[in-house]
Write a protein that holds these residues in place. Structure first.
Motif, short mmCIF file in Angstrom:
data_model
loop_
_atom_site.label_atom_id
_atom_site.label_comp_id
_atom_site.label_asym_id
_atom_site.label_seq_id
_atom_site.Cartn_x
_atom_site.Cartn_y
_atom_site.Cartn_z
N VAL A 35 0.86 -1.18 0.00
CA VAL A 35 0.00 0.00 0.00
C VAL A 35 0.89 1.23 0.00
O VAL A 35 1.86 1.30 0.77
CB VAL A 35 -0.92 0.01 1.24
N THR A 36 0.59 2.17 -0.86
CA THR A 36 1.32 3.43 -0.93
C THR A 36 0.38 4.54 -0.47
O THR A 36 -0.80 4.56 -0.84
CB THR A 36 1.79 3.72 -2.37
N ALA A 37 0.92 5.47 0.32
CA ALA A 37 0.14 6.61 0.81
C ALA A 37 1.03 7.84 0.80
O ALA A 37 2.26 7.74 0.69
CB ALA A 37 -0.37 6.34 2.22
N THR A 38 0.40 9.00 0.92
CA THR A 38 1.18 10.22 1.13
C THR A 38 1.38 10.39 2.62
O THR A 38 0.68 9.77 3.43
CB THR A 38 0.45 11.47 0.59
N ILE A 43 -4.30 7.35 0.83
CA ILE A 43 -3.88 6.14 0.11
C ILE A 43 -3.84 6.47 -1.38
O ILE A 43 -4.81 6.97 -1.93
CB ILE A 43 -4.84 4.97 0.38
N THR A 44 -2.71 6.19 -2.02
CA THR A 44 -2.57 6.51 -3.44
C THR A 44 -2.48 5.28 -4.32
O THR A 44 -2.73 5.37 -5.53
CB THR A 44 -1.33 7.39 -3.68
N ALA A 72 1.12 1.56 6.42
CA ALA A 72 1.36 2.77 5.62
C ALA A 72 0.92 4.02 6.38
O ALA A 72 1.63 5.03 6.39
CB ALA A 72 0.63 2.68 4.27
N LEU A 73 -0.24 3.95 7.02
CA LEU A 73 -0.73 5.11 7.77
C LEU A 73 0.14 5.40 8.99
O LEU A 73 0.33 6.57 9.35
CB LEU A 73 -2.19 4.90 8.17
N THR A 74 0.69 4.38 9.60
CA THR A 74 1.61 4.58 10.72
C THR A 74 2.87 5.29 10.23
O THR A 74 3.36 6.23 10.87
CB THR A 74 1.98 3.24 11.38
N GLN A 75 3.39 4.87 9.08
CA GLN A 75 4.56 5.53 8.50
C GLN A 75 4.24 6.99 8.17
O GLN A 75 5.04 7.89 8.42
CB GLN A 75 5.03 4.80 7.24
N ALA A 76 3.04 7.22 7.62
CA ALA A 76 2.62 8.58 7.29
C ALA A 76 2.57 9.44 8.55
O ALA A 76 3.02 10.59 8.54
CB ALA A 76 1.26 8.56 6.59
#
Length: 103
Positions: A35-38, A43-44, A72-76
């Protein structure tokens, strides 16, 4: 004083725009689901390996997908917090005169 507050607001907008350009990732099963996010927590992209998708049931894929999204959201959140912390240090240094700390 008003100028410094406007500068702080402008800086916050710049940070938000920059966070939109930073990509973070969450993956499970050695990248079979990614999963990729900004850094603004949008989520992108979602990638699920086709073979992995065919070999697993929906319930297992959904569970792993949720895990990847949360990673991903934790990294964001971590990137966003670091950017905000750095900006706050910069802004507080520039706002020191508002509180009697600078001359």
């Amino acid at each position: 004083m008003f100028d410094k507050l406007m500068a702080a607001q402008q800086k916050a907008e710049e940070i938000k725009k920059r966070l939109d350009t930073i990509s973070v990732y969450g993956e499970v099963e050695n990248g079979l689901i990614k999963v990729t996010a900004t850094a603004n927590k949008s989520i992108t992209a979602i990638h699920i390996n086709e073979d992995f998708y065919k070999e697993n049931d929906v319930e297992a894929i959904e569970e792993l997908l949720l895990t990847a999204i949360n990673k991903a959201l934790t990294q964001a959140e971590m990137v966003s917090a670091a950017e905000m912390q750095n900006a706050t240090k910069d802004m507080m240094g520039g706002l020191g005169g508002l509180f009697g700390g600078g001359r």
